[in-house]
Design a protein around this motif. Structure first.
Motif, mmCIF file in Angstrom:
data_model
loop_
_atom_site.group_PDB
_atom_site.id
_atom_site.type_symbol
_atom_site.label_atom_id
_atom_site.label_comp_id
_atom_site.label_asym_id
_atom_site.label_seq_id
_atom_site.Cartn_x
_atom_site.Cartn_y
_atom_site.Cartn_z
ATOM 1 N N ALA A 137 1.853 -6.329 9.695
ATOM 2 C CA ALA A 137 2.163 -4.777 9.971
ATOM 3 C C ALA A 137 0.729 -4.265 9.147
ATOM 4 C CB ALA A 137 3.225 -4.320 9.999
ATOM 5 N N VAL A 138 0.787 -4.670 7.655
ATOM 6 C CA VAL A 138 -0.313 -3.540 7.609
ATOM 7 C C VAL A 138 -2.309 -4.265 8.435
ATOM 8 C CG1 VAL A 138 -2.091 -3.441 5.588
ATOM 9 C CG2 VAL A 138 0.550 -3.599 5.291
ATOM 10 N N LEU A 185 9.908 -10.368 14.226
ATOM 11 C CA LEU A 185 8.408 -9.845 15.155
ATOM 12 C C LEU A 185 9.456 -8.238 15.463
ATOM 13 C CD1 LEU A 185 8.569 -12.300 17.570
ATOM 14 C CD2 LEU A 185 6.579 -11.911 16.173
ATOM 15 N N GLY A 186 10.587 -8.115 15.286
ATOM 16 C CA GLY A 186 10.452 -6.598 15.552
ATOM 17 C C GLY A 186 10.516 -5.656 14.504
ATOM 18 N N GLY A 187 10.355 -6.337 13.292
ATOM 19 C CA GLY A 187 10.159 -5.625 11.959
ATOM 20 C C GLY A 187 8.203 -5.254 12.290
ATOM 21 N N ILE A 188 7.579 -6.371 12.703
ATOM 22 C CA ILE A 188 5.684 -6.356 12.611
ATOM 23 C C ILE A 188 6.159 -4.683 13.800
ATOM 24 C CG2 ILE A 188 4.100 -6.667 13.959
ATOM 25 C CD1 ILE A 188 5.581 -10.120 12.334
ATOM 26 N N ALA A 189 7.050 -4.850 14.679
ATOM 27 C CA ALA A 189 6.737 -3.954 15.774
ATOM 28 C C ALA A 189 7.294 -2.281 14.455
ATOM 29 C CB ALA A 189 7.472 -3.976 17.055
ATOM 30 N N GLY A 190 7.764 -2.196 14.172
ATOM 31 C CA GLY A 190 8.738 -0.900 14.230
ATOM 32 C C GLY A 190 7.217 -0.227 12.790
ATOM 33 N N VAL A 191 7.004 -2.047 11.862
ATOM 34 C CA VAL A 191 6.102 -0.805 10.676
ATOM 35 C C VAL A 191 4.787 -0.995 10.810
ATOM 36 C CG1 VAL A 191 5.450 -2.285 8.304
ATOM 37 C CG2 VAL A 191 7.879 -2.793 8.671
ATOM 38 N N THR A 192 3.901 -1.228 12.354
ATOM 39 C CA THR A 192 2.509 -1.184 12.572
ATOM 40 C C THR A 192 2.542 0.059 13.135
ATOM 41 O OG1 THR A 192 2.684 -4.318 12.984
ATOM 42 C CG2 THR A 192 1.354 -2.713 14.173
ATOM 43 N N GLN A 193 3.482 0.465 13.832
ATOM 44 C CA GLN A 193 3.105 1.504 14.238
ATOM 45 C C GLN A 193 3.762 2.619 13.355
ATOM 46 O OE1 GLN A 193 2.794 2.644 17.708
ATOM 47 N NE2 GLN A 193 2.484 0.655 17.797
ATOM 48 N N GLN A 194 4.499 2.373 12.663
ATOM 49 C CA GLN A 194 4.343 3.525 11.066
ATOM 50 C C GLN A 194 3.006 3.919 10.481
ATOM 51 O OE1 GLN A 194 6.838 6.167 10.121
ATOM 52 N NE2 GLN A 194 5.110 6.842 9.320
ATOM 53 N N ILE A 195 3.007 2.338 10.049
ATOM 54 C CA ILE A 195 1.713 2.421 8.947
ATOM 55 C C ILE A 195 0.093 3.163 9.980
ATOM 56 C CG2 ILE A 195 -0.400 0.936 8.496
ATOM 57 C CD1 ILE A 195 1.769 -0.808 7.705
ATOM 58 N N LEU A 220 -3.734 4.010 1.775
ATOM 59 C CA LEU A 220 -2.950 2.618 2.448
ATOM 60 C C LEU A 220 -1.754 3.337 0.712
ATOM 61 C CD1 LEU A 220 -3.639 -1.048 2.536
ATOM 62 C CD2 LEU A 220 -2.261 0.710 4.272
ATOM 63 N N ARG A 221 -2.431 4.019 -0.557
ATOM 64 C CA ARG A 221 -1.349 4.881 -1.202
ATOM 65 C C ARG A 221 -0.516 5.672 -0.668
ATOM 66 N NH1 ARG A 221 -0.400 3.536 -6.854
ATOM 67 N NH2 ARG A 221 0.016 5.543 -7.864
ATOM 68 N N ASN A 222 -1.112 6.103 0.021
ATOM 69 C CA ASN A 222 -0.701 7.343 0.467
ATOM 70 C C ASN A 222 0.315 7.577 1.725
ATOM 71 O OD1 ASN A 222 -1.768 9.659 -1.088
ATOM 72 N ND2 ASN A 222 -3.986 9.898 -0.575
ATOM 73 N N ALA A 223 0.028 6.576 2.929
ATOM 74 C CA ALA A 223 1.004 6.466 3.796
ATOM 75 C C ALA A 223 1.617 4.915 3.491
ATOM 76 C CB ALA A 223 -0.567 5.382 4.838
#
Length: 313
Positions: free
Chosen positions: A113-114, A189-199, A231-234
């Motif tokens: 995700a990062v 896979l589901g976790g990748i989708a959600g965290v990617t959008q947030q990052i 990335l520290r702030n995000a």
């Protein structure tokens, strides 16, 4: 910092108490004739009454709850009504298996995700569109379908992995990796989708801040700006989403473990709930709630380290 930790611990204890209390009364409200279910439909009325008495089911529910709570706070979660096995032993013997899947899927989700989120935020254009498509597919496709597809293609057709079973790490690290890789991918896979959008969203917002323009004006490379400062702030919002994904993966693990025949908490959960084994179900509820409290505490500590303002909330 100590006050911050104490507040989080207190709220975690309250959450654990509320969840276990609500679960206990809901389970007993919908349990039906437990003693007859244990003995079978052919059991006599006298036998059922004796069984109910031996289990303490003829007492008021509030008395049963007080008795269960008094033992639970000492670490005694009782014994299974159907197997007689100690609940703590039944859970801890399988908890490490499920945790290896969930933690592995969380780490994989975070790393990928990062990479995807930062790439989408920095490059934009076609890279961003590709990442958006990947995220949508990750949200849309159920984990059990991914698991079935992985088994058919990579295990049965290509023979790259074992389709079912589990090899403990202590027995064979290579065998363990072969048996957990596909389940971890299916869960991640589901976790990748959600965290990617947030990052992605957090990095885009951070890149628009004045301090980023100042660092760039002083000649600091964009890569260093992103990975050391942005990335520290995000990271705070992304950690919150990752914590939710971690908890959700326990639910996904129940199905994934059934597909891959992995002896984790999934098999215990399905069996206990279908039988109405209330002591075992309550043990699973308590352990799961405790894990949620621990994960939330760790996430709060990480967010407090990333952003000192969080400690004041």
């Amino acid at each position: 910092m100590l006050t911050f930790i104490a507040r989080r611990l207190l709220s975690g204890v309250v959450l654990l108490f509320v969840v276990s209390t609500v679960a206990f009364f809901l389970l007993y409200a919908g349990s039906g004739d437990i003693a007859r279910r244990i003995l079978g439909q052919s059991a006599t009325t006298e036998g059922v009454a004796q069984k109910a008495h031996s289990l303490g089911l003829d007492r008021p529910v509030i008395v049963q709850y007080a008795d269960w709570l008094g033992h639970a706070v000492t670490g005694d979660l009782g014994s299974s009504w159907f197997t007689g096995q100690d609940v703590s032993t039944a859970i801890t013997s399988r908890l490490s298996v499920t945790l290896s899947l969930v933690i592995g899927a969380t780490v994989v989700s975070a790393i990928i995700a990062v990479v995807l989120g930062v790439a989408a935020a920095r490059r934009r254009g076609w890279v961003d569109r590709v990442v958006q498509v990947i995220s949508i597919l990750g949200f849309a496709i159920p984990g059990f379908l991914v698991a079935l597809g992985l088994v058919i293609v990579l295990a049965i057709n290509l023979h790259w992995f074992k389709p079912t079973g589990y090899v403990p790490f202590a027995t064979s690290p290579a065998g363990w990796l072969s048996t957990v890789t596909l389940p971890i991918i299916a869960l991640a896979l589901g976790g990748i989708a959600g965290v990617t959008q947030q990052i992605r969203g957090s990095v885009i917002d951070a890149l628009r801040q004045d301090y980023v323009r100042t660092l760039r004006a002083h000649g600091v490379p964009i890569g260093r700006v992103v990975y050391k400062h942005v990335l520290r702030n995000a990271g705070g919002p992304a950690l919150a989403v990752l914590a939710v994904q971690f908890v959700g993966m326990f639910g996904g693990a129940v199905i994934v473990e059934q597909i891959f025949a992995i002896p984790g908490l999934g098999q215990v959960s399905v069996t206990a709930t279908s039988q109405g084994d209330i002591p075992l179900v309550m043990g699973l509820v308590v352990v799961t709630a405790a894990l949620v409290v621990i994960v939330n505490l760790l996430i709060d500590l990480l967010q407090g380290w990333l952003n000192p303002k969080v400690r004041l909330s």
